[in-house]
Design a protein around this motif. Structure first.
Motif, short mmCIF file in Angstrom:
data_model
loop_
_atom_site.label_atom_id
_atom_site.label_comp_id
_atom_site.label_asym_id
_atom_site.label_seq_id
_atom_site.Cartn_x
_atom_site.Cartn_y
_atom_site.Cartn_z
N GLY A 120 0.81 -1.21 0.00
CA GLY A 120 0.00 0.00 0.00
C GLY A 120 0.84 1.25 0.00
O GLY A 120 0.53 2.23 -0.69
N VAL A 121 1.93 1.26 0.77
CA VAL A 121 2.81 2.43 0.83
C VAL A 121 3.42 2.70 -0.54
O VAL A 121 3.46 3.84 -1.02
N LEU A 122 3.89 1.63 -1.20
CA LEU A 122 4.51 1.79 -2.51
C LEU A 122 3.49 2.30 -3.53
O LEU A 122 3.77 3.19 -4.32
N ARG A 123 2.28 1.75 -3.49
CA ARG A 123 1.26 2.18 -4.44
C ARG A 123 0.82 3.61 -4.16
O ARG A 123 0.60 4.41 -5.07
N GLY A 124 0.70 3.96 -2.89
CA GLY A 124 0.32 5.32 -2.54
C GLY A 124 1.35 6.33 -2.98
O GLY A 124 1.02 7.43 -3.44
N SER A 125 2.63 5.97 -2.86
CA SER A 125 3.69 6.88 -3.30
C SER A 125 3.64 7.09 -4.80
O SER A 125 3.88 8.18 -5.31
N ALA A 126 3.30 6.02 -5.54
CA ALA A 126 3.25 6.13 -7.00
C ALA A 126 2.10 7.03 -7.45
O ALA A 126 2.15 7.62 -8.51
N ASP A 127 1.04 7.13 -6.60
CA ASP A 127 -0.13 7.92 -6.99
C ASP A 127 -0.06 9.37 -6.53
O ASP A 127 -1.01 10.12 -6.69
N ALA A 128 1.06 9.78 -5.95
CA ALA A 128 1.11 11.07 -5.27
C ALA A 128 1.46 12.26 -6.16
O ALA A 128 1.59 13.36 -5.68
N ALA A 129 1.62 12.05 -7.47
CA ALA A 129 2.02 13.15 -8.35
C ALA A 129 0.90 14.19 -8.44
O ALA A 129 -0.27 13.84 -8.55
N PRO A 130 1.23 15.50 -8.41
CA PRO A 130 0.19 16.54 -8.51
C PRO A 130 -0.41 16.58 -9.90
O PRO A 130 0.21 16.20 -10.89
N GLY A 131 -1.67 17.07 -9.99
CA GLY A 131 -2.36 17.15 -11.27
C GLY A 131 -2.00 18.41 -12.03
O GLY A 131 -1.59 19.42 -11.46
N ALA A 132 -2.20 18.36 -13.36
CA ALA A 132 -1.86 19.50 -14.21
C ALA A 132 -2.85 20.64 -14.04
O ALA A 132 -2.49 21.82 -14.12
N LEU A 133 -4.13 20.33 -13.82
CA LEU A 133 -5.15 21.37 -13.74
C LEU A 133 -5.00 22.22 -12.48
O LEU A 133 -5.40 23.38 -12.46
N ALA A 134 -4.41 21.65 -11.42
CA ALA A 134 -4.27 22.38 -10.16
C ALA A 134 -3.37 23.60 -10.29
O ALA A 134 -3.44 24.52 -9.47
N ALA A 135 -2.53 23.64 -11.32
CA ALA A 135 -1.63 24.78 -11.52
C ALA A 135 -2.32 25.96 -12.20
O ALA A 135 -1.68 26.99 -12.44
N HIS A 136 -3.63 25.83 -12.50
CA HIS A 136 -4.34 26.88 -13.24
C HIS A 136 -5.48 27.46 -12.41
O HIS A 136 -6.56 27.75 -12.94
N VAL A 137 -5.25 27.62 -11.10
CA VAL A 137 -6.28 28.18 -10.22
C VAL A 137 -6.65 29.58 -10.68
O VAL A 137 -5.79 30.42 -10.96
N GLY A 138 -7.95 29.85 -10.79
CA GLY A 138 -8.44 31.15 -11.24
C GLY A 138 -8.74 31.23 -12.72
O GLY A 138 -9.42 32.16 -13.17
N ASP A 139 -8.25 30.24 -13.50
CA ASP A 139 -8.49 30.25 -14.95
C ASP A 139 -9.87 29.66 -15.27
O ASP A 139 -10.36 28.75 -14.59
N VAL A 140 -10.48 30.19 -16.33
CA VAL A 140 -11.73 29.64 -16.84
C VAL A 140 -11.38 28.59 -17.89
O VAL A 140 -10.62 28.87 -18.83
N VAL A 141 -11.91 27.37 -17.73
CA VAL A 141 -11.56 26.28 -18.63
C VAL A 141 -12.82 25.59 -19.13
O VAL A 141 -13.89 25.67 -18.52
#
Length: 697
Positions: A31-52
């Motif tokens: 579980g720890v190994l799988r959780g670490s693999a899933d921890a990458a941040p998403g691309a959309l989170a870097a566009h706070v305030g943008d209309v998409v």
């Protein structure tokens, strides 16, 4: 947590649980190994305030929004496959499996506790939040999840057509485990009485379903093997209908293991099964370990396995009452850290209330399931069993009301002071040393000496802390759109201005901010007649002692609460506009005294504090009231729910900070980027300092 369960079990018979520890360790590592693999941040989170613009497939619906798996996002944002939470203007009727096109604004996660907090979003695998302006359904992807979602929607609509609220919501939660919003006052009573679990899916209800199916089929002459298979099918249907929460999954898996092993006469060891199932779920979905339901489910079950039988064996009385009491007490002892940390509420009457209420639960669940299923076929068929269920629910609510009204029925410990933890650690350390120092004494003597020494050490630490004066503090409480402000001057005392519009939200907020066990207010100040500023004061009845109630403006909607506080010993002052108390000077200005719903602008100064609380005063009246104030020195201005502060008031007060009450996801129309919002930022705490007012983390 799961390793801890296995370790405790291994202390009883170490050899027997060696394999359990190995399995738990391997699954936990996976579980720890799988959780670490899933921890990458998403691309959309870097566009706070943008209309998409976005196209995607609905994965889940419900509270606090709709989760969509993104297929394409405008602007070249590579967010395909990300889980996006949609809030705002999401139309009714959106189901799992719908293909939708969305136009909206990307929002950041909230620092306030709750389902939209950064921790909750990460736990659920949600990479970004989009506030929807438009949403269209363009297609459908059929799936088992969609079929189950439609079935839940149909059952919900059928029960809603037969029962009024809150009976329908309580029945759906108690019988079917289908979540519907329960009003704040009902939720608060159930939480204070330790009975809120009756409206949520739980392992206990899975056991009840399994027992009912087994009993019915046994009377029909079915063989044990056929009864076992039928029981597993019934439990599987119940679990998936309820949404397959951690508690239901845990109990369903335990039941499956137990029934499967009994087919050849073997006996399942509960400790081993519990530990391995907990670790297996964590390995399959690591984020579930942060889920409060998962933690409460497994800790509670471990507590029941270890403590329930010894407690019940030592208490005389009828087993029908003693066994629910022992089970509830054992589960509560094991889950105290999670309950206090997650909800800030610990019911001290919960075991007694459950001892009286739980014998009614099998009949309630049976009638509720029968009525819900019949109502799904035809509302007429489900009418009688659903109304019988409502009668049982009202009986449970009566038990909850009586239990919650008991003095000191609940400990609101959400604001657990850091020094309390230090004192607790010191006390435990001193107690352990004292116990070892009496190595030749009897067990009871060592326990008594350890408890006495630890308690004295903890009290000594807290006594030293009490000698250090605390700074003055103002907290704008997160109670929705209504205004409620807690003022704590350095000279001592606690003053509540307003109460918000929801008793449950006010009770929860007070529990977060006041130290554990503190249920006393020096004064309650009423500055508005609006319901969203006074309805929440009902939370103070039978729960808090109040010395003084200042009714600055006439508030007919709060008359019952004011009378209850007066009967409880409070002195009521009506029409008071200027007074001194707690080392503070209070000045309440009514700019438009002739209106049908008056409100006053409150100015509080002294003990290093400087604050203006607009309450429900609109901007034109704020401008008139500003002329009655002397120039401020950089304090706090609390806006109405509209978020509007008049320029004249801002010019006179010159606040360093501006704040407004709000609902999560719905910023006030008059707010701007410089205004702090409770709906986004949670409770807003400000501390007096030499520089004026500083915001506390």
């Amino acid at each position: 947590m799961t390793v801890g369960v296995a370790l405790v079990a291994s202390l009883v018979t170490p050899r027997r649980y060696a394999l359990s520890l190995v399995v738990v360790g391997l699954l936990g590592a996976a579980g720890v190994l799988r959780g670490s693999a899933d921890a990458a941040p998403g691309a959309l989170a870097a566009h706070v305030g943008d209309v998409v613009g976005m196209r995607g497939t609905v994965e889940a619906t419900g509270w606090p929004g709709v989760v969509v798996i993104a297929e394409s996002v405008s602007g070249g944002i590579a967010a395909e496959g990300e889980r996006i939470l949609l809030t705002g203007s999401v139309p009714r009727g959106v189901e799992t499996g719908d293909v939708v096109t969305v136009q909206g604004t990307v929002e950041g996660g909230s620092s306030r506790p709750g389902p939209r907090s950064l921790e909750a979003l990460d736990r659920d695998g949600v990479s970004a939040v989009v506030s929807v302006s438009t949403l269209r359904i363009t297609g459908v992807h059929g799936s088992p999840q969609r079929l189950l979602a439609q079935m839940r929607t149909h059952i919900r609509a059928a029960v809603d057509s037969v029962l009024p609220q809150p009976d329908a919501a309580l029945t759906l939660g108690a019988a079917m485990g289908i979540h519907e919003t329960v009003d704040g006052s009902t939720r608060g009573v159930l939480q204070d009485a330790g009975l809120y679990h009756i409206v949520a899916v739980s392992g206990l209800k899975v056991v009840i379903v399994l027992g009912m199916v087994g009993t019915l089929l046994a009377r029909s002459g079915w063989s044990p093997r056929r009864r076992g298979v039928a029981g597993l099918v019934a439990v599987a249907l119940y679990v998936v209908t309820s949404g397959a929460g951690a508690a239901a999954l845990r109990c369903a898996l335990l039941a499956a293991v137990a029934l499967w092993s009994r087919r050849d006469g073997r006996r399942v060891d509960s400790y081993v099964a519990l530990s391995c199932i907990a670790a297996a779920l964590a390995a399959l979905e690591p984020r579930i370990t942060f889920d409060v339901g998962y933690q409460l489910s497994f800790l509670g079950t471990a507590g029941i396995l270890l403590l329930a039988s010894p407690i019940a064996a030592r208490i005389p009385g009828p087993r029908l009452v003693i066994e629910p009491f022992a089970v509830t007490l054992a589960a509560q002892v094991a889950t105290i850290p999670v309950m206090v940390g997650a909800f800030g509420v610990l019911s001290l009457v919960g075991p007694a209330a459950n001892a009286v209420a739980l014998p009614l639960l099998p009949a309630l669940v049976g009638l509720g399931i029968l009525g819900s299923c019949l109502a799904a076929l035809s509302p007429v068929l489900g009418y009688l069993p659903l109304h019988m269920t409502a009668v049982l629910l009202h009986a449970m609510l009566g038990i909850a009301s009586v239990a919650a009204a008991v003095p000191f029925a609940v400990l609101h410990a959400g604001n657990w002071p850091q020094m309390w933890t230090v004192a607790e650690c010191v006390g435990v350390a001193v107690g352990v040393v004292a116990a070892h120092a009496l190595g030749n004494a009897g067990v009871m003597q060592r326990v008594a000496a350890a408890a006495a020494a630890g308690a004295l050490a903890a009290v000594g630490v807290l006594g030293c802390v009490a000698l250090v004066p605390a700074p003055s503090r103002i907290t704008v409480l997160d109670v929705g759109a209504g205004s409620a402000v807690l003022i704590e001057p350095s000279g001592g005392g606690r003053f509540l201005v307003g109460g918000g519009g929801d008793p449950g939200l006010l009770a929860t907020a007070m529990g977060r901010r006041l130290p554990p066990g503190v249920m006393h207010l020096n004064a309650v100040v009423i500055t508005s007649a609006a319901q969203d500023s006074v309805a929440g004061l009902a939370a103070l009845r039978n729960a808090y002692t109040v010395d003084t109630v200042v009714v600055a403006v006439d508030a007919p909607g709060a008359s019952a609460d004011i009378e209850a506080l007066r009967l409880g010993g409070a002195t009521v002052y009506a029409g008071l506009r200027t007074w001194d108390g707690g080392g503070l000077h209070w000045h309440c200005v009514v700019a438009a005294p002739g209106v049908s719903r008056p409100a006053c602008l409150l100015h509080v100064s002294g003990s290093g504090l400087e604050a203006v609380i607009a309450g429900d005063t609109p901007p034109p009246d704020q401008a008139v009231a500003a002329g009655a104030f002397t120039s401020g020195r950089g304090g706090l201005a609390v806006a109405p729910a509209s978020g509007l502060l008049s320029p004249e008031l801002i010019a006179v007060v010159a606040p360093l900070w501006r704040a407004a009450p709000s609902v999560a996801g719905h910023p006030p129309p008059g707010s701007d980027d410089g205004m702090l919002l409770t709906g986004r930022d949670g409770d807003l705490v400000f501390i007096a300092s030499e520089a004026g007012m500083e915001r506390s983390a």
